[in-house]
Scaffold this motif. Structure first.
Motif, PDB file in Angstrom:
ATOM      1  N   ARG A  16       0.448  -1.152  -0.097  1.00 50.03           N
ATOM      2  CA  ARG A  16      -0.548   0.303  -0.200  1.00 50.03           C
ATOM      3  C   ARG A  16       0.809   1.448   0.211  1.00 50.03           C
ATOM      4  O   ARG A  16       0.187   2.201   0.568  1.00 50.03           O
ATOM      5  CB  ARG A  16      -0.628  -0.021   1.236  1.00 50.03           C
ATOM      6  CG  ARG A  16      -1.507  -1.128   1.096  1.00 50.03           C
ATOM      7  CD  ARG A  16      -2.872  -1.041   2.186  1.00 50.03           C
ATOM      8  NE  ARG A  16      -2.144  -2.055   3.382  1.00 50.03           N
ATOM      9  CZ  ARG A  16      -2.858  -1.672   4.589  1.00 50.03           C
ATOM     10  NH1 ARG A  16      -3.949  -1.008   4.839  1.00 50.03           N
ATOM     11  NH2 ARG A  16      -1.787  -2.135   5.828  1.00 50.03           N
ATOM     12  N   ALA A  19       1.151   5.163   0.350  1.00 46.57           N
ATOM     13  CA  ALA A  19       0.486   5.978   1.926  1.00 46.57           C
ATOM     14  C   ALA A  19       0.637   4.941   2.737  1.00 46.57           C
ATOM     15  O   ALA A  19       1.262   5.870   4.490  1.00 46.57           O
ATOM     16  CB  ALA A  19      -0.724   5.915   1.737  1.00 46.57           C
ATOM     17  N   ILE A  22       4.653   6.991   4.117  1.00 45.63           N
ATOM     18  CA  ILE A  22       4.281   7.938   4.545  1.00 45.63           C
ATOM     19  C   ILE A  22       3.459   8.215   6.174  1.00 45.63           C
ATOM     20  O   ILE A  22       4.083   8.678   6.819  1.00 45.63           O
ATOM     21  CB  ILE A  22       3.456   9.051   3.495  1.00 45.63           C
ATOM     22  CG1 ILE A  22       4.428   8.822   2.445  1.00 45.63           C
ATOM     23  CG2 ILE A  22       2.978  10.217   4.540  1.00 45.63           C
ATOM     24  CD1 ILE A  22       5.588   9.695   3.061  1.00 45.63           C
ATOM     25  N   ASP A  23       2.511   7.273   5.899  1.00 44.72           N
ATOM     26  CA  ASP A  23       1.896   7.159   7.968  1.00 44.72           C
ATOM     27  C   ASP A  23       2.907   6.691   8.737  1.00 44.72           C
ATOM     28  O   ASP A  23       2.852   6.981   9.869  1.00 44.72           O
ATOM     29  CB  ASP A  23       1.211   6.316   7.547  1.00 44.72           C
ATOM     30  CG  ASP A  23      -0.365   5.849   8.701  1.00 44.72           C
ATOM     31  OD1 ASP A  23       0.314   7.796   9.509  1.00 44.72           O
ATOM     32  OD2 ASP A  23      -0.795   5.767   8.830  1.00 44.72           O
ATOM     33  N   ARG A  45       3.126  11.540  -6.154  1.00 40.34           N
ATOM     34  CA  ARG A  45       2.838  11.173  -5.145  1.00 40.34           C
ATOM     35  C   ARG A  45       3.012  11.519  -3.830  1.00 40.34           C
ATOM     36  O   ARG A  45       2.944  11.081  -2.574  1.00 40.34           O
ATOM     37  CB  ARG A  45       3.049   9.147  -6.156  1.00 40.34           C
ATOM     38  CG  ARG A  45       2.392   8.815  -7.190  1.00 40.34           C
ATOM     39  CD  ARG A  45       1.933   7.376  -7.170  1.00 40.34           C
ATOM     40  NE  ARG A  45       1.772   7.073  -6.292  1.00 40.34           N
ATOM     41  CZ  ARG A  45       1.653   5.414  -6.179  1.00 40.34           C
ATOM     42  NH1 ARG A  45       2.505   4.472  -7.005  1.00 40.34           N
ATOM     43  NH2 ARG A  45       1.128   5.243  -5.900  1.00 40.34           N
ATOM     44  N   LEU A  49       0.776  13.933  -0.379  1.00 38.00           N
ATOM     45  CA  LEU A  49       0.969  13.152   1.187  1.00 38.00           C
ATOM     46  C   LEU A  49       1.401  13.827   2.575  1.00 38.00           C
ATOM     47  O   LEU A  49       1.109  14.417   3.183  1.00 38.00           O
ATOM     48  CB  LEU A  49       1.067  11.981   1.150  1.00 38.00           C
ATOM     49  CG  LEU A  49       1.101  10.520   0.406  1.00 38.00           C
ATOM     50  CD1 LEU A  49       1.455   9.359   0.094  1.00 38.00           C
ATOM     51  CD2 LEU A  49      -0.913  10.599   0.874  1.00 38.00           C
ATOM     52  N   ARG A  52       0.622  17.137   3.854  1.00 44.11           N
ATOM     53  CA  ARG A  52      -0.803  17.238   4.175  1.00 44.11           C
ATOM     54  C   ARG A  52      -0.264  16.669   6.148  1.00 44.11           C
ATOM     55  O   ARG A  52      -1.140  17.074   6.729  1.00 44.11           O
ATOM     56  CB  ARG A  52      -2.467  15.769   3.929  1.00 44.11           C
ATOM     57  CG  ARG A  52      -2.812  16.289   2.303  1.00 44.11           C
ATOM     58  CD  ARG A  52      -3.736  14.750   2.718  1.00 44.11           C
ATOM     59  NE  ARG A  52      -3.729  14.929   1.104  1.00 44.11           N
ATOM     60  CZ  ARG A  52      -4.042  13.725   0.541  1.00 44.11           C
ATOM     61  NH1 ARG A  52      -4.532  12.346   1.459  1.00 44.11           N
ATOM     62  NH2 ARG A  52      -4.653  13.858  -0.532  1.00 44.11           N
ATOM     63  N   ASP A 306       0.875  -2.523   8.173  1.00 42.77           N
ATOM     64  CA  ASP A 306       0.570  -0.274   8.026  1.00 42.77           C
ATOM     65  C   ASP A 306       1.196   0.609   8.689  1.00 42.77           C
ATOM     66  O   ASP A 306       2.578  -0.073   8.896  1.00 42.77           O
ATOM     67  CB  ASP A 306      -0.830  -0.691   9.054  1.00 42.77           C
ATOM     68  CG  ASP A 306      -1.116  -0.929  10.179  1.00 42.77           C
ATOM     69  OD1 ASP A 306       0.507  -0.954  10.839  1.00 42.77           O
ATOM     70  OD2 ASP A 306      -1.902  -1.365  11.308  1.00 42.77           O
TER      71      ASP A 306
END
Length: 351
Positions: A16, A19, A22-23, A45, A49, A52, A306
């Motif tokens: 994934r 995203a 970066i998270d 891309r 991100l 934000r 995640d």
């Protein structure tokens, strides 16, 4: 003040991406305020991100490339065609000193092949190994190799013990971690010849006081030793078995609590304890396998994790950099060479 560290991230690696990467970096930023990030990947891309997350953006620099390594790409193909990929450029940043470590959730085989080429091995180490942390009854256990080397000789296993010792000191903070060789029995006559040879070499090495002999598969969860050493074939099978067993236990618990109304009531009463159990075996907590033995720090995150899991992988890289992991390996190799009866080559670093 604590010196600032730069961690290179393969932002395009993983199921994934970008995203999740970066998270994870944003979570790690809060844990490690002395860390900067070199974000390697497609700027078109990544930039939206980061926009934000202004606090993360402040400590991040983007190294643009629109090339990446796919999850199913063969390592040989990745080596030939992926010189400008996000994975390779992140590793190159470590090799040339722009970063102290690289973290990727991308293709494991490609990452190992590229890391060996870009970072090379520590002098005195023949083969890098994959090391990670497993939960145990006593806390946490380091295990290696987890898949990098299918077959190993006695010298390889001794070198893995050196690297496992350094890993346990750097990541777990242990002073004198105990070490065991994974075998089919604890008796000295058990196992293959290379295992018995490695045991003999370890008993005569500077690690002799820490070496506790052979351990068996059930000792992985009991935490009999702090560092478990094995070849990559056995280690990978053991790791996947442990992961599957943990998933089975969680599944059986869920099914049991659905079996009756009283079971549901029991679940409500046991909810705090079950939450603690779930956190204890949460694979995200132990995310971050390390390619030890390289002349640089490369950490492999699970591709399907995640943000929290990726942050933990970054944490492993930070711990290794801050606690002098590479210096510890070099020191152990030098100590082994100093005890040799005659000059040794990189292939034979033990007496």
């Amino acid at each position: 003040m604590t010196a600032r560290l730069t961690i290179a991230l393969d932002v395009m690696g993983g199921d994934r991406a970008p995203a999740v990467v970066i998270d994870g970096a944003n979570i790690a930023r809060e844990r490690f305020p002395n860390v900067d990030f070199l974000m390697v990947g497609d700027e078109q891309r990544i930039a939206p991100l980061l926009a934000r997350l202004p606090l993360l953006q402040k400590v991040s620099q983007i190294l643009h490339t629109d090339k990446s390594v796919s999850a199913d790409e063969k390592p040989s193909v990745a080596l030939r065609t992926g010189r400008q990929s996000s994975m390779r450029l992140a590793l190159d940043a470590v090799a040339d000193g722009r970063a102290v470590a690289a973290v990727s959730a991308g293709n494991t085989g490609a990452l190992m092949a590229m890391a060996k080429l870009s970072l090379r091995t520590v002098p005195g180490i023949d083969r890098p190994a994959i090391a990670s942390i497993l939960p145990s009854q006593r806390g946490e256990t380091v295990m290696l190799d987890l898949g990098a080397n299918v077959a190993c000789d006695a010298e390889n296993l001794v070198q893995f013990a050196i690297m496992g010792d350094a890993f346990a000191r750097a990541v777990l903070g242990l002073v004198n971690p105990s070490i065991g060789l994974l075998n089919i029995g604890s008796e000295e006559m058990k196992g293959r010849e290379e295992l018995r040879q490695a045991a003999a070499l370890l008993r005569e090495s500077p690690l002799a006081a820490q070496f506790k002999g052979f351990v068996e598969g059930n000792n992985l969860s009991s935490g009999t030793v702090d560092v478990v050493v094995t070849d990559g074939f056995t280690g990978n099978v053991a790791l996947k078995t442990a992961e599957g067993t943990a998933q089975l236990i969680v599944h059986l618990l869920r099914e049991s609590f659905k079996s009756s109304i009283w079971a549901r009531v029991a679940y409500l009463l046991m909810r705090p304890a079950l939450s603690q159990f779930r956190n204890r075996v949460d694979p995200r907590r132990y995310n971050g396998a390390v390619f030890v033995g390289l002349n640089g720090i490369a950490v492999k995150s699970h591709g399907g994790t995640d943000g929290l899991g990726f942050a933990n992988a970054i944490g492993v890289a930070v711990d290794m950099a801050m606690h002098g992991f590479l210096d510890k390996i070099r020191g152990q190799i030098a100590a082994l060479q100093a005890t040799a009866a005659e000059p040794v080559s990189a292939v034979s670093v033990v007496p």
